[in-house]
Design an enzyme around this catalytic site. Structure first.
Site, PDB file in Angstrom:
ATOM      1  N   TRP A 151     -21.436   4.452 -57.643  1.00 31.21           N
ATOM      2  CA  TRP A 151     -21.287   5.251 -56.205  1.00 31.21           C
ATOM      3  C   TRP A 151     -20.421   6.344 -57.084  1.00 31.21           C
ATOM      4  O   TRP A 151     -20.397   7.154 -56.279  1.00 31.21           O
ATOM      5  CB  TRP A 151     -20.478   4.742 -54.771  1.00 31.21           C
ATOM      6  CG  TRP A 151     -19.961   3.574 -55.348  1.00 31.21           C
ATOM      7  CD1 TRP A 151     -20.122   2.541 -55.472  1.00 31.21           C
ATOM      8  CD2 TRP A 151     -18.075   3.706 -55.618  1.00 31.21           C
ATOM      9  NE1 TRP A 151     -18.707   1.225 -55.104  1.00 31.21           N
ATOM     10  CE2 TRP A 151     -17.442   2.657 -55.501  1.00 31.21           C
ATOM     11  CE3 TRP A 151     -17.665   4.459 -55.860  1.00 31.21           C
ATOM     12  CZ2 TRP A 151     -15.991   2.134 -55.466  1.00 31.21           C
ATOM     13  CZ3 TRP A 151     -16.035   5.065 -55.448  1.00 31.21           C
ATOM     14  CH2 TRP A 151     -15.823   2.987 -56.281  1.00 31.21           C
ATOM     15  N   ASN A 152     -19.609   5.667 -57.547  1.00 35.79           N
ATOM     16  CA  ASN A 152     -18.209   6.582 -58.418  1.00 35.79           C
ATOM     17  C   ASN A 152     -19.149   8.585 -58.279  1.00 35.79           C
ATOM     18  O   ASN A 152     -18.219   9.720 -58.464  1.00 35.79           O
ATOM     19  CB  ASN A 152     -17.370   6.158 -58.635  1.00 35.79           C
ATOM     20  CG  ASN A 152     -17.931   5.791 -60.660  1.00 35.79           C
ATOM     21  OD1 ASN A 152     -19.029   5.783 -60.285  1.00 35.79           O
ATOM     22  ND2 ASN A 152     -17.468   6.203 -61.713  1.00 35.79           N
ATOM     23  N   LYS A 175     -32.243   2.630 -58.746  1.00 38.50           N
ATOM     24  CA  LYS A 175     -31.331   1.489 -57.343  1.00 38.50           C
ATOM     25  C   LYS A 175     -30.132   2.408 -57.714  1.00 38.50           C
ATOM     26  O   LYS A 175     -29.092   1.726 -58.171  1.00 38.50           O
ATOM     27  CB  LYS A 175     -31.678  -0.061 -57.900  1.00 38.50           C
ATOM     28  CG  LYS A 175     -31.103  -0.272 -57.051  1.00 38.50           C
ATOM     29  CD  LYS A 175     -29.062  -0.935 -56.749  1.00 38.50           C
ATOM     30  CE  LYS A 175     -28.668  -2.061 -55.381  1.00 38.50           C
ATOM     31  NZ  LYS A 175     -28.267  -1.101 -55.203  1.00 38.50           N
ATOM     32  N   PRO A 176     -29.654   3.590 -56.941  1.00 43.80           N
ATOM     33  CA  PRO A 176     -28.395   3.344 -56.683  1.00 43.80           C
ATOM     34  C   PRO A 176     -28.211   2.774 -55.799  1.00 43.80           C
ATOM     35  O   PRO A 176     -28.255   1.756 -55.112  1.00 43.80           O
ATOM     36  CB  PRO A 176     -28.555   5.099 -55.894  1.00 43.80           C
ATOM     37  CG  PRO A 176     -30.226   4.546 -54.604  1.00 43.80           C
ATOM     38  CD  PRO A 176     -30.868   4.167 -55.791  1.00 43.80           C
ATOM     39  N   GLY A 228     -21.885  -0.189 -63.888  1.00 43.63           N
ATOM     40  CA  GLY A 228     -21.158  -0.576 -62.454  1.00 43.63           C
ATOM     41  C   GLY A 228     -20.465  -2.246 -63.394  1.00 43.63           C
ATOM     42  O   GLY A 228     -19.549  -1.581 -64.396  1.00 43.63           O
ATOM     43  N   GLU A 250     -23.232  -0.546 -69.368  1.00 42.50           N
ATOM     44  CA  GLU A 250     -22.434   1.176 -68.534  1.00 42.50           C
ATOM     45  C   GLU A 250     -20.890   0.434 -67.952  1.00 42.50           C
ATOM     46  O   GLU A 250     -21.211   0.521 -66.483  1.00 42.50           O
ATOM     47  CB  GLU A 250     -22.479   2.115 -68.161  1.00 42.50           C
ATOM     48  CG  GLU A 250     -23.173   2.769 -69.468  1.00 42.50           C
ATOM     49  CD  GLU A 250     -22.546   3.130 -70.655  1.00 42.50           C
ATOM     50  OE1 GLU A 250     -21.353   3.134 -70.403  1.00 42.50           O
ATOM     51  OE2 GLU A 250     -23.296   3.841 -71.908  1.00 42.50           O
ATOM     52  N   CYS A 285     -14.115   6.176 -64.462  1.00 40.86           N
ATOM     53  CA  CYS A 285     -14.152   4.570 -65.372  1.00 40.86           C
ATOM     54  C   CYS A 285     -13.582   5.135 -66.524  1.00 40.86           C
ATOM     55  O   CYS A 285     -13.296   4.488 -67.424  1.00 40.86           O
ATOM     56  CB  CYS A 285     -15.948   4.084 -66.258  1.00 40.86           C
ATOM     57  SG  CYS A 285     -17.345   5.369 -66.277  1.00 40.86           S
ATOM     58  N   GLU A 384      -8.567  -3.755 -63.408  1.00 40.58           N
ATOM     59  CA  GLU A 384      -9.122  -2.194 -63.523  1.00 40.58           C
ATOM     60  C   GLU A 384      -8.758  -1.568 -62.498  1.00 40.58           C
ATOM     61  O   GLU A 384      -8.770  -2.649 -61.484  1.00 40.58           O
ATOM     62  CB  GLU A 384     -10.742  -2.193 -63.781  1.00 40.58           C
ATOM     63  CG  GLU A 384     -11.016  -0.485 -63.251  1.00 40.58           C
ATOM     64  CD  GLU A 384     -12.971  -0.114 -63.495  1.00 40.58           C
ATOM     65  OE1 GLU A 384     -13.724  -1.455 -63.483  1.00 40.58           O
ATOM     66  OE2 GLU A 384     -13.118   0.158 -64.027  1.00 40.58           O
TER      67      GLU A 384
HETATM   68  P1  NAD Z   1     -20.957  -2.300 -58.445  1.00 47.23           P
HETATM   69  O1  NAD Z   1     -20.994  -3.733 -60.242  1.00 47.23           O
HETATM   70  O2  NAD Z   1     -20.377  -3.861 -57.851  1.00 47.23           O
HETATM   71  O3  NAD Z   1     -22.460  -1.826 -58.170  1.00 47.23           O
HETATM   72  C1  NAD Z   1     -22.620  -1.066 -59.178  1.00 47.23           C
HETATM   73  C2  NAD Z   1     -24.521  -0.946 -58.705  1.00 47.23           C
HETATM   74  O4  NAD Z   1     -25.580  -3.006 -58.861  1.00 47.23           O
HETATM   75  C3  NAD Z   1     -24.859  -0.087 -57.323  1.00 47.23           C
HETATM   76  O5  NAD Z   1     -25.815  -0.179 -57.678  1.00 47.23           O
HETATM   77  C4  NAD Z   1     -24.968  -2.490 -57.393  1.00 47.23           C
HETATM   78  O6  NAD Z   1     -25.929  -2.675 -55.454  1.00 47.23           O
HETATM   79  C5  NAD Z   1     -25.008  -3.634 -58.080  1.00 47.23           C
HETATM   80  N1  NAD Z   1     -25.555  -4.356 -57.771  1.00 47.23           N
HETATM   81  C6  NAD Z   1     -24.375  -5.390 -57.030  1.00 47.23           C
HETATM   82  N2  NAD Z   1     -24.748  -6.519 -57.535  1.00 47.23           N
HETATM   83  C7  NAD Z   1     -25.769  -6.122 -57.997  1.00 47.23           C
HETATM   84  C8  NAD Z   1     -26.838  -8.143 -58.030  1.00 47.23           C
HETATM   85  N3  NAD Z   1     -26.709  -8.801 -58.629  1.00 47.23           N
HETATM   86  N4  NAD Z   1     -28.079  -7.498 -59.130  1.00 47.23           N
HETATM   87  C9  NAD Z   1     -28.449  -6.245 -59.134  1.00 47.23           C
HETATM   88  N5  NAD Z   1     -27.537  -4.898 -58.574  1.00 47.23           N
HETATM   89  C10 NAD Z   1     -26.437  -5.261 -57.988  1.00 47.23           C
HETATM   90  O7  NAD Z   1     -20.067  -1.648 -59.172  1.00 47.23           O
HETATM   91  P2  NAD Z   1     -19.230  -0.385 -58.023  1.00 47.23           P
HETATM   92  O8  NAD Z   1     -18.269  -1.323 -56.913  1.00 47.23           O
HETATM   93  O9  NAD Z   1     -20.800   0.311 -57.722  1.00 47.23           O
HETATM   94  O10 NAD Z   1     -18.635   0.461 -58.860  1.00 47.23           O
HETATM   95  C11 NAD Z   1     -17.391   0.304 -60.082  1.00 47.23           C
HETATM   96  C12 NAD Z   1     -17.633  -0.287 -61.207  1.00 47.23           C
HETATM   97  O11 NAD Z   1     -18.511   1.013 -61.934  1.00 47.23           O
HETATM   98  C13 NAD Z   1     -16.067  -0.464 -61.281  1.00 47.23           C
HETATM   99  O12 NAD Z   1     -15.825  -1.047 -62.816  1.00 47.23           O
HETATM  100  C14 NAD Z   1     -16.183   0.871 -63.031  1.00 47.23           C
HETATM  101  O13 NAD Z   1     -16.055   1.089 -63.707  1.00 47.23           O
HETATM  102  C15 NAD Z   1     -18.298   0.927 -63.171  1.00 47.23           C
HETATM  103  N6  NAD Z   1     -18.673   2.594 -63.435  1.00 47.23           N
HETATM  104  C16 NAD Z   1     -19.257   2.276 -65.215  1.00 47.23           C
HETATM  105  C17 NAD Z   1     -19.156   3.338 -65.777  1.00 47.23           C
HETATM  106  C18 NAD Z   1     -19.465   3.317 -66.901  1.00 47.23           C
HETATM  107  O14 NAD Z   1     -20.109   4.491 -67.497  1.00 47.23           O
HETATM  108  N7  NAD Z   1     -18.981   2.850 -68.147  1.00 47.23           N
HETATM  109  C19 NAD Z   1     -19.548   4.425 -65.002  1.00 47.23           C
HETATM  110  C20 NAD Z   1     -18.763   3.985 -63.562  1.00 47.23           C
HETATM  111  C21 NAD Z   1     -18.845   3.651 -63.131  1.00 47.23           C
END
Ligand code: NAD
Length: 481
Positions: A151-152, A175-176, A228, A250, A285, A384
């Site tokens: 979501w960020n 899938k956002p 994520g 990522e 991130c 983090e």
């Molecule tokens: P998250 O991993 O909880 O969720 C990310 C996405 O994955 C969401 O769409 C979520 O619904 C989905 N998801 C959750 N459980 C899942 C599962 N079991 N199977 C498939 N999909 C699933 O992360 P968040 O809290 O939304 O985002 C924060 C994290 O994202 C931080 O760790 C940040 O560093 C990272 N991030 C990384 C980058 C990069 O480019 N490296 C960019 C942005 C954010």
């Protein structure tokens, strides 16, 4: 506001969830409802994969020039509505309008750059060691790609993957995050209204585990691009081991910033540190996270950043005066509060912030915070942060700072500030990170690869590497010539 359609997109139709599920989307600055969003699951994901698989052959066979024309038109569609688009992103993500506008500008830049890059999908001709033979290498689109994002950056996280995949000739199931679905639905609308054929891009919103499982289990889905947390990235790796689904990951970061006493202008470094640390409320991130500051300048740096941090204007992103908005939800705010409380209980000094703002009782706000005196036993030293907290660690030996910077399971971005070329070379060559900023705070642009090492992920988004990550290499041997 323009006519935005906040529904799932499957096979060219804007639809509700198959089981009629809904999700009450909240504004993180007010905790008020922005409306009910469709909240689907496995059935929606399988329907979207089927539509993407059916649309793939015709999309693959279009020329790069035809695909590029649609991406360029989508960029124009966005440019004509940038202000309204920024509002809907600010409302759901909480970031200041100025940052939301920049994120939509990044969408324009990514679409435009990938539209050009796909025209340069050159292969190569390899001189053969046997007579009468030629060897060619070509890059072909992978097929259906699932794109799961955080979501960020609800626009950027999607557009960087969608633009590359679509430009390469892949079809997409997006899938956002359930916390920010409207920005991606509007991005999808930009592409649909610019002539993208039905099924080429699909967007589902809902039960993440069920949608992820569909992407992993359905053999027509050839890759998952995931942005994520490292935790979920590992779950996908487990699942992908069953099907050998390709992954682009990522994941999280814990970016060190090493500040040497020979910087040209410490005041400028402190001002930019504060600006970039609290950008998007620290939910970035590549956010500068662990500040290693040489002991000769540490006190001055701490004074400056503490004073500046207390002045950061916290508020609703819709207010022009706001410099930092809320965290995305109560879970993130409470987690952050726990990190600071743990550090304080173990003896860290909180020099600025360190609490919720008394004047903002609604919304998931946390005051920008400066902490020092951090030890290894504190969670703040290794987890983090992903929020507006700036930990500062004084150092005296550059090699010790380098070792501390590398002593992390993460390896996304790292920063060095120095006036000395030899120090800069030594540091960037030895830092175990995918992206390094040398006297630079923003290592991200459509034309350069973005991604991390170690537990920050694998593969790259954007840049030529990001384009080729949506293609399969095929080697062709021509004999009897
Ligand atoms: P998250 O991993 O909880 O969720 C990310 C996405 O994955 C969401 O769409 C979520 O619904 C989905 N998801 C959750 N459980 C899942 C599962 N079991 N199977 C498939 N999909 C699933 O992360 P968040 O809290 O939304 O985002 C924060 C994290 O994202 C931080 O760790 C940040 O560093 C990272 N991030 C990384 C980058 C990069 O480019 N490296 C960019 C942005 C954010």
């Amino acid at each position: 506001m323009a006519d935005f359609i906040f529904r799932q997109l499957i096979n060219g139709e804007w639809v509700d969830a198959a089981d009629c599920g809904t999700w009450d989307l909240l504004n993180p600055a007010t905790e008020e409802s922005l409306g009910l969003m469709p909240y689907g699951g496995g059935a929606d994901a399988y329907a979207a994969i089927a539509a993407a698989a059916a649309a793939f052959p015709a999309w693959r066979d279009r020329s790069a020039y035809e695909r590029a024309a649609i991406l360029l038109k989508a960029a124009e569609w966005i440019a004509a509505r940038q202000d309204e688009l920024a509002v809907l992103t600010t409302e759901e993500a909480g970031k200041p309008l100025r940052e939301a506008r920049l994120e939509w500008l990044a969408a324009i830049n990514n679409l435009t750059w990938m539209a050009e890059e796909c025209k340069r999908n050159y292969g190569r001709l390899i001189p053969a060691r046997l007579p009468g033979r030629r060897i060619m290498v070509i890059h072909q689109p992978l097929g259906v790609v699932g794109v799961i994002t955080a979501w960020n950056f609800p626009v950027y996280n999607n557009v960087r993957a969608w633009a590359a995949a679509l430009a390469a000739g892949c079809t997409v199931v997006g899938k956002p995050s359930e916390y920010t679905p409207r920005s991606s639905m509007a991005l999808a609308q930009a592409l649909v209204e610019s002539g993208l054929p039905a099924g080429v891009l699909n967007v589902v919103n809902g039960d993440a585990a069920a949608i992820g499982e569909a992407m992993l289990k359905d053999p027509r889905c050839r890759k998952i691009s995931f942005t994520g947390s490292t935790r979920v990235g590992k779950l996908l790796m487990d699942g992908a081991s069953e099907t050998v689904t390709r992954l682009g990951l990522e994941l999280g970061g814990n970016a060190p910033v090493i500040i040497f006493p020979d910087v040209k202008d410490l005041k400028d470094v402190a001002e930019k540190a504060v600006f970039y640390k609290y950008r998007n409320c620290g939910q970035v991130c590549i956010s500068p996270q662990r500040f290693y500051v040489h002991s000769r300048v540490a006190e001055e740096f701490l004074d400056r950043v503490s004073t500046l941090t207390e002045k950061v204007r916290l508020g609703n992103g819709m207010d022009d005066a706001t410099e930092t908005g809320p965290l995305i939800n109560a879970i993130q705010r409470d987690r952050l509060e726990g990190l600071v409380a743990d550090a304080a209980a173990r003896g860290a000094a909180v020099l600025a912030g360190g609490s919720r703002p008394a004047d903002l009782p609604k919304g998931y706000f946390y005051r920008p915070t400066v902490v020092t005196g951090i030890t290894d036993t504190m969670r703040l030293s290794s987890e983090e942060i992903f929020g507006p907290v700036m930990p500062v660690y004084p150092f005296s030996d550059p090699d010790e700072a380098l070792a501390l910077a590398n002593a992390s399971e993460y390896g996304l971005a790292a920063y060095i500030h120095t006036g000395d070329m030899a120090t800069a070379f030594h540091m960037y060559e030895h830092l175990e990170y995918g992206m390094i900023g040398v006297n630079d705070w923003y290592p991200s642009t459509p034309e350069a690869p973005f991604g991390g090492v170690k537990q920050s992920g694998m593969g790259r988004e954007v840049g030529p590497e990001g384009f080729y990550d949506y293609t399969e290499v095929k080697t062709v041997y021509l004999g009897g010539l």
